[in-house]
Scaffold this active site. Sequence first.
Site, PDB file in Angstrom:
ATOM      1  N   LYS A 184       7.294 -25.615  -9.071  1.00  0.00           N
ATOM      2  CA  LYS A 184       7.656 -25.324  -7.658  1.00  0.00           C
ATOM      3  C   LYS A 184       8.332 -26.510  -6.883  1.00  0.00           C
ATOM      4  CE  LYS A 184       6.020 -23.679  -3.103  1.00  0.00           C
ATOM      5  NZ  LYS A 184       5.088 -23.621  -2.434  1.00  0.00           N
ATOM      6  N   GLY A 245       0.885 -22.520   6.291  1.00  0.00           N
ATOM      7  CA  GLY A 245      -0.420 -22.303   6.821  1.00  0.00           C
ATOM      8  C   GLY A 245      -0.583 -21.944   8.322  1.00  0.00           C
ATOM      9  N   ALA A 271       4.622 -18.916   2.143  1.00  0.00           N
ATOM     10  CA  ALA A 271       4.249 -19.396   3.453  1.00  0.00           C
ATOM     11  C   ALA A 271       4.253 -18.720   4.741  1.00  0.00           C
ATOM     12  CB  ALA A 271       5.001 -20.790   3.769  1.00  0.00           C
ATOM     13  N   GLY A 272       3.176 -18.604   5.400  1.00  0.00           N
ATOM     14  CA  GLY A 272       2.998 -17.853   6.687  1.00  0.00           C
ATOM     15  C   GLY A 272       2.396 -16.671   6.591  1.00  0.00           C
ATOM     16  N   ASN A 293      -1.830 -19.379   0.219  1.00  0.00           N
ATOM     17  CA  ASN A 293      -3.097 -20.064  -0.183  1.00  0.00           C
ATOM     18  C   ASN A 293      -4.007 -20.065   0.994  1.00  0.00           C
ATOM     19  OD1 ASN A 293      -3.671 -23.582  -0.998  1.00  0.00           O
ATOM     20  ND2 ASN A 293      -5.035 -21.940  -0.881  1.00  0.00           N
TER      21      ASN A 293
END
Length: 341
Positions: A184, A245, A271-272, A293
């Site tokens: 990635k 995040g 993300a987000g 994550n």
Amino acid sequence: MQVIINGEARNLAAALTVEGLLSDLGLDSRKVAVERNREIVPKTQYGQIALGDGDQLEIVHFIGGGDHGPKGEGPEGEGPEGESEGDGGFTVAGQTFSSRLLVGTGKYKDFAETARAIKASGAEIVTVAVRRVNVSDPSQPMLVDYVDPKTYTYLPNTAGCFTADDAVRTLRLAREAGGWDLVKLEVLGDQKTLYPNMAETLIATESLVKEGFKVMVYCADDPIAAKRLEDMGCVAIMPLGSLIGSGLGIINPYTIRLIKEAVSVPVLVDAGVGTPSEAAAAMELGCDGVLMNSAIAQAKDPIRMARAMKLAVEAGREGYLAGRMPRKLYADPSSPLGGLI
């Protein structure tokens, strides 16, 4: 003789090979990668390459990272569970995965919790970061001791890289450490937003594809840039839903949908995403998967949230495949009017 190891000067009492140095440091050569004077040292040559005075060495390993025990012996080593019924999964770079949820391995309280959350999520792909080994305390546990790379597909990423050169260098080390070509790529623009620097991303992509890497790429939610990345050889496009995040969800679903229509390789929201409903929304757009994550690791109960995200991704995919009802301007009664009393 003096060498520089991970940025710190160290005096060696005698001439050593790379293998001898790792042994003296108490490091397992199978779990690390070594760079000497900015060139990768192949594992097969650890015993042949002698160190010289002034050599600069980087010794790295995999740590928990995402958007920034042996198999079969307890929860830490058990493989992914569950599979979406009626969904054949998605294929990237010739590999097919039944789970459409990809998870990062950072921000958990410890590696044991990381392993439990991954198992609960049903994920088969986990992102990992490449960082320097703590040569002062080589006895510290490593991620590979808890999340078996023979059970899960490790996806090395370039979290923390702000230039194409740093990203390429990092992934070369990752390939040497674990042998993985599927990676990635993320090249960040600034520390405040962690927004992708697309100019540097394109430069890194060109180098990595030429070197045989199979690149899954974090990028802006820009359908033109996404198509260009596919044309350059990327195996998956990973537009951000919102800032890494942030938990803000998918800010612009329309451009995500346009990206999905523009490219033929898998599209995964990266993300987000902060809630299961947002994960489901990403899948309802037709995306092939979601990477997260913080949404799991920073939940009050990460294990329960991991299960919730697993179900949300499956539900969103099923909803997309089922096809939603059309939107209408006015009410349309569910019960027939014929025979009304």
